[in-house]
Design an enzyme around this catalytic site. Structure first.
Site, short mmCIF file in Angstrom:
data_model
loop_
_atom_site.label_atom_id
_atom_site.label_comp_id
_atom_site.label_asym_id
_atom_site.label_seq_id
_atom_site.Cartn_x
_atom_site.Cartn_y
_atom_site.Cartn_z
CG ASP A 13 -3.61 45.52 -50.92
OD1 ASP A 13 -4.03 45.74 -52.29
OD2 ASP A 13 -3.76 45.20 -49.49
CE LYS A 16 -1.31 45.98 -57.92
NZ LYS A 16 -1.36 45.99 -56.24
N GLY A 17 -4.63 50.95 -58.87
CA GLY A 17 -6.16 51.05 -59.34
C GLY A 17 -5.46 52.45 -59.40
CE LYS A 18 -3.75 59.17 -57.66
NZ LYS A 18 -4.22 60.33 -56.59
CB ALA A 39 -6.58 41.90 -57.62
N GLY A 40 -7.80 44.06 -55.07
CA GLY A 40 -8.61 44.61 -55.08
C GLY A 40 -7.75 45.99 -55.15
CG HIS A 41 -6.21 47.14 -58.87
ND1 HIS A 41 -5.74 46.38 -60.02
CD2 HIS A 41 -5.79 46.31 -57.38
CE1 HIS A 41 -4.91 45.81 -59.72
NE2 HIS A 41 -5.23 45.02 -58.40
CB THR A 42 -8.67 51.72 -54.32
OG1 THR A 42 -9.22 50.05 -53.35
CG2 THR A 42 -10.66 52.00 -53.71
CD GLN A 223 -2.36 38.99 -57.08
OE1 GLN A 223 -2.04 38.64 -58.03
NE2 GLN A 223 -3.73 39.67 -55.80
CB THR A 300 -9.95 39.74 -46.55
OG1 THR A 300 -8.93 40.45 -46.32
CG2 THR A 300 -9.76 38.82 -47.65
NE ARG A 304 -4.63 46.75 -47.74
CZ ARG A 304 -4.80 47.30 -48.78
NH1 ARG A 304 -4.22 49.11 -48.44
NH2 ARG A 304 -5.85 47.22 -49.52
P1 GDP Z 1 -4.22 48.03 -55.31
O1 GDP Z 1 -4.28 46.67 -54.84
O2 GDP Z 1 -2.72 48.46 -55.60
O3 GDP Z 1 -5.11 48.81 -56.52
O4 GDP Z 1 -4.15 48.93 -53.93
P2 GDP Z 1 -5.57 49.00 -53.03
O5 GDP Z 1 -6.88 50.24 -53.70
O6 GDP Z 1 -6.51 47.68 -52.12
O7 GDP Z 1 -5.07 50.08 -51.97
C1 GDP Z 1 -4.39 51.68 -51.90
C2 GDP Z 1 -5.60 52.67 -50.69
O8 GDP Z 1 -5.15 53.66 -50.47
C3 GDP Z 1 -6.74 52.21 -51.74
O9 GDP Z 1 -7.62 52.70 -50.69
C4 GDP Z 1 -6.83 53.87 -52.30
O10 GDP Z 1 -7.63 54.36 -52.92
C5 GDP Z 1 -5.56 54.64 -51.84
N1 GDP Z 1 -4.92 55.33 -52.02
C6 GDP Z 1 -4.30 55.37 -53.87
N2 GDP Z 1 -3.46 56.23 -53.63
C7 GDP Z 1 -3.43 57.51 -52.47
C8 GDP Z 1 -3.35 58.46 -52.18
O11 GDP Z 1 -1.69 58.73 -52.36
N3 GDP Z 1 -3.31 58.56 -50.49
C9 GDP Z 1 -3.81 58.15 -50.08
N4 GDP Z 1 -4.30 58.73 -48.33
N5 GDP Z 1 -4.22 57.18 -50.43
C10 GDP Z 1 -4.46 56.50 -51.46
P1 IMO Z 2 -3.93 43.65 -55.00
O1 IMO Z 2 -3.62 43.12 -56.08
C1 IMO Z 2 -2.25 42.71 -51.18
C2 IMO Z 2 -1.86 37.70 -50.86
C3 IMO Z 2 -2.48 37.10 -49.53
C4 IMO Z 2 -1.72 36.38 -49.00
C5 IMO Z 2 -0.61 35.40 -50.40
C6 IMO Z 2 -1.53 34.92 -51.20
O2 IMO Z 2 -5.10 44.27 -54.06
O3 IMO Z 2 -2.23 44.23 -54.72
P2 IMO Z 2 -3.63 34.63 -51.80
O4 IMO Z 2 -5.25 35.01 -51.96
O5 IMO Z 2 -3.94 34.96 -53.55
O6 IMO Z 2 -3.33 32.88 -52.25
O7 IMO Z 2 -2.95 34.61 -50.98
O8 IMO Z 2 -1.03 36.94 -50.84
N1 IMO Z 2 -2.68 38.64 -51.62
C7 IMO Z 2 -2.89 40.29 -51.68
N2 IMO Z 2 -2.13 40.96 -50.82
N3 IMO Z 2 -2.82 42.88 -52.49
C8 IMO Z 2 -3.57 42.17 -52.72
O9 IMO Z 2 -3.91 42.24 -54.64
C9 IMO Z 2 -3.69 39.81 -53.04
N4 IMO Z 2 -3.93 39.08 -53.16
C10 IMO Z 2 -3.41 38.26 -52.55
O10 IMO Z 2 -2.76 38.79 -47.87
O11 IMO Z 2 -0.39 37.07 -49.04
MG MG Z 3 -5.21 46.02 -53.26
#
Ligand code: GDP
Ligand code: IMO
Ligand code: MG
Length: 440
Positions: A13, A16-18, A39-42, A223, A300, A304
């Protein structure tokens, strides 16, 4: 044309998505190489928010997107994700390619994931419950079912019967949990097969041909480094090779065709689920960062856990991934902090550790050594250059760079595409000179 890996440096989190979304216009192909719908990439585009789970974030730019062989695919969830994107006008046909060799997440995998977590009690990992771990267990045990098997009904049925018999025994006798019916899964998965067939192919061959023809490939890690099956904080990890090495094995692109690695790091740290977290915050500051950073899981919705920037973790990520550069995200989240800590080392049994310890008990007992700096108490969002940042924010960024020993390429100060600073000496410019025109 360069082929670059984008990898999480912390516990996922990181944004990475951004970052992938910002770089994608400069590449031809984006490929996911591990993980699944855990994974959840926003990606935020204006008022629209997309959360990509199994499909690479590059799909929003109409790039060719590949789900590589190292990914585990839940076909029902993938189809839902595809349908949701199509409803929002995203074009998948001709842009999405799914590896024949990617393993399938079967209905018994989430059931086993949940049952196993329940049994672990206080040692539970806090998984996303998507069945990712059990699907990789089957892959390693050589009883897994692959995406390509869906296209061969006889073979699929044979593998399914064997698996359901085995898993039902496990569910019934070890976990006291409900069992599964072969006929129901067969019916459901053969319907999925019809849906997915046009997208399923030998993606390793495709990627190699594209690279030979001069295409540039971005490998989108899921991850983060500390969740890697070998290099993470075992056993509180995910079940795949999240680090840069996974990009080769998870796609079939040889390491000699990969030219660089970019790490993504938050300006602080978060972690979802259980496991050690030396620089974890507590009290009011933890609540402030969690609220301001909207630190709730994209998959989920779980809160965090938040912590300070941990230079021990980053230096480890630099070493394991061979990072050339780092994109620093969410700097804006610290805008209102009067004092900011940076973890520079760990104290353990009276001594000081400066290298991340690969020992579960040491990480769990390590005390962070902090350096404290004054906060900038001003807004960073909207800055277009490093020089536009408040002086104290600039000093924070420079200090982080100094501590990790790798230059930053991007600084993100908001979720929007244009809330991104391209650093003056950004290595990204060497790889993709056109980045200057799009980011600035
Ligand atoms: P990923 O899994 O690595 O792609 O990250 P996630 O999408 O799960 O979580 C990152 C969150 O931070 C998302 O809601 C993004 O929209 C947000 N985000 C990304 N870069 C920035 C930033 O520079 N500032 C803020 N405030 N939010 C950000
Ligand atoms: P992105 O790609 C943050 C964490 C879970 C748990 C552990 C194992 O969005 O960064 P799993 O379901 O993979 O067997 O869970 O890994 N986890 C993540 N934490 N970002 C993720 O993905 C994750 N994918 C799994 O919370 O601790
Ligand atoms: Mg994520």
């Amino acid at each position: 044309m360069p082929n670059i890996v984008v990898v999480g440096t912390q516990w996922g989190d990181e944004g990475k998505g951004k970052v992938v979304d910002v770089i994608t216009p400069h590449v031809d192909v984006v490929v996911r190489y591990q993980g699944g719908n855990n994974a959840g990439h926003t990606v935020v585009v204006g008022r629209e928010k997309y959360v990509l789970q199994s499909i690479p974030s590059g799909i929003l730019h109409r790039r060719r997107c590949v789900v590589g062989c190292g990914v585990v695919v839940n076909p029902g969830a993938l189809i839902e994700e595809m349908e949701a994107l199509v409803r929002r006008g995203v074009v998948l046909d001709g842009n999405l390619f799914i590896s024949k060799n990617a393993h399938l997440i079967m209905p018994y995998h989430p059931a086993l994931d949940r049952a196993s977590e329940a049994k672990l009690g206080s040692r539970r990992i806090g998984t996303t419950g998507r069945g990712v771990g059990p699907a990789y267990v089957d892959k390693a045990a050589r009883v897994g079912i692959r995406v390509g098997d869906l296209l061969n009904e006889r073979l699929f049925r044979e593998k399914l019967e064997m698996n359901v018999a085995q898993k039902n025994r496990l569910l019934r006798e070890i976990y006291d949990a409900p069992t599964f019916s072969v006929a129901e899964i067969l019916d459901q998965y053969l319907r999925y097969a019809g849906w997915l067939a046009p997208y399923v192919t030998d993606t390793g061959l495709l990627l190699t041909r594209w690279i030979e023809s001069g295409f540039s490939v971005l490998f989108e890690g899921a991850q983060g480094t500390m969740l890697d099956i070998d290099h993470g904080t075992y056993p509180f990890i995910t079940s795949s090779s999240t680090t840069a090495g996974g990009a080769a094995t998870g796609t079939g692109v040889p390491p000699t065709r990969i030219h660089g690695v970019l790490g993504v790091a938050k300006a602080y740290t978060t972690r979802v689920g259980g496991g050690p977290f030396p620089a974890e915050m507590s009290g009011k500051i933890a609540e402030h960062v969690q609220a301001r950073g909207n630190e709730y899981g994209s998959v989920t919705g779980r809160p965090r856990r938040c912590g300070w920037f941990d230079a021990m973790v980053l230096r480890y990520a630099v070493r394991i991934n061979g990072l050339d550069t780092v994109a620093l995200t969410k700097l804006d989240v610290l805008d209102q902090c009067a004092a900011i800590k940076i973890c520079t080392a760990y104290r353990y049994q009276g001594g000081i550790l400066t290298d991340f310890p690969e020992d579960e008990t040491v990480v769990a007992e390590a005390e962070p050594v902090y350096e404290e700096i004054e906060g900038w108490l001003a807004t960073t969002s909207g800055a277009k250059n490093e020089v536009d940042l408040p002086a104290k924010a600039r000093r924070y960024v420079e200090r982080l760079e100094e501590l990790i020993g790798v230059p930053f390429c991007l600084i993100s100060t908001g979720a929007q595409r244009d809330e991104t600073i391209l650093c003056e000496t950004s290595p990204l410019l060497r790889w993709f000179p056109s980045v200057r025109s799009s980011v600035l």
